[in-house]
Design an enzyme around this catalytic site. Sequence first.
Site, mmCIF file in Angstrom:
data_model
loop_
_atom_site.group_PDB
_atom_site.id
_atom_site.type_symbol
_atom_site.label_atom_id
_atom_site.label_comp_id
_atom_site.label_asym_id
_atom_site.label_seq_id
_atom_site.Cartn_x
_atom_site.Cartn_y
_atom_site.Cartn_z
ATOM 1 N N GLY A 1 -17.074 2.702 -0.873
ATOM 2 C CA GLY A 1 -17.837 3.934 -0.821
ATOM 3 C C GLY A 1 -19.101 3.910 -1.646
ATOM 4 O O GLY A 1 -19.963 4.790 -1.510
ATOM 5 N N SER B 1 -22.104 3.672 0.588
ATOM 6 C CA SER B 1 -21.963 4.464 1.812
ATOM 7 C C SER B 1 -23.085 5.470 1.994
ATOM 8 O O SER B 1 -23.272 6.020 3.083
ATOM 9 C CB SER B 1 -20.631 5.221 1.788
ATOM 10 O OG SER B 1 -20.646 6.204 0.761
ATOM 11 N N TYR C 1 0.851 -1.192 0.000
ATOM 12 C CA TYR C 1 0.000 0.000 0.000
ATOM 13 C C TYR C 1 0.888 1.243 0.000
ATOM 14 O O TYR C 1 1.574 1.534 0.972
ATOM 15 C CB TYR C 1 -0.899 0.035 1.237
ATOM 16 C CG TYR C 1 -1.967 -1.027 1.319
ATOM 17 C CD1 TYR C 1 -2.283 -1.825 0.229
ATOM 18 C CD2 TYR C 1 -2.679 -1.218 2.500
ATOM 19 C CE1 TYR C 1 -3.268 -2.792 0.314
ATOM 20 C CE2 TYR C 1 -3.668 -2.174 2.598
ATOM 21 C CZ TYR C 1 -3.964 -2.963 1.504
ATOM 22 O OH TYR C 1 -4.951 -3.918 1.594
#
Length: 333
Positions: A211, A214, A56
């Site tokens: 998301g 969301s 990451y």
Amino acid sequence: MQNRILGTNGPQVSALGLGCMGMSALYGDADEKESVATIHAALDAGVTLLDTGDFYGMGHNEMLIGRALGSSSQGRERAVISVKFGALRDAEGGWSGYDGRPAAVKNFLAYSLRRLGTDHIDIYRIARVDPDVPIEETVGAIAEAVEAGQVRHIGLSEAGSDTIRRAAAVAPVSDLQIEYSLISRGIEDDILPTCRELGIGVTAYGVLSRGLISGHWSRDRRLAPNDFRGMSPRFSGDNLDSNLDLVEALRKVADDRGATVAQTAIAWVLAQGRDIVPLVGARRRDRLAEALGALDLTLSADDLAAIETAVPAGAAAGERYPASQMAHLDSET
């Protein structure tokens, strides 16, 4: 905050975990100071499970977590750090496969320990199963690190049922990390029953589908060039329209409960079993606070039925990854 046990052989962790990937990569630019503040806020709220990957941000995320824990009172003592390894990158950020060879496991681990500033990692797992290396060899190498005290528990990621069984025959496995949400329910048929049979917990990532569910996504949202959702089938064209229609149906259920869409989606995952720990990918303190509100939302049988009606299994439009990435999944979900 209530705690849960990650499988019969795993650590005790908070009922929600914090997925830190978006603080360093793949979701557009992030504010590092706000990211550290969010990690601190999570620890102060009783969140103990912090999830990262050595790839990451090319190691940035591990160093970020190391700095956050180092600047927090008793941060390392409170945190359960889960690390994924094995993804191969190039200088331009491209992907070139996975490496699960025992020698590579030891190499990846050594770098992660240094970047995190710790002498052990609580849960260690290969990010995707290396098709060229038997899982027995990869897990065996992690088991050696457990014996050496460098790793506390062995995990898996995106593994199918056969791989899970083979891995568990080598050494105790604490948990499987895999995508699981209202619109990604492929594990329910085979993988989740296998984990439960073997006493392996599940850490569920993507509980808000990056998301998408969301309640904050809009059809006209513009994505940064470094946001991988621009290539995601579920965020594209007619698929996006169809998926946001599902969100609006879910919003009606959430409104009836006085909750947000995100809280309702997270609470649904929590309601699927105490052996499942959702990872929330909050990058800001306000989003973290919203996610934590799901812990106060208890869904009744009627609520769960209403959610099922609003978002039936299999209703999502589009695959969860582009075809090139789906090819790397052992789990076939």
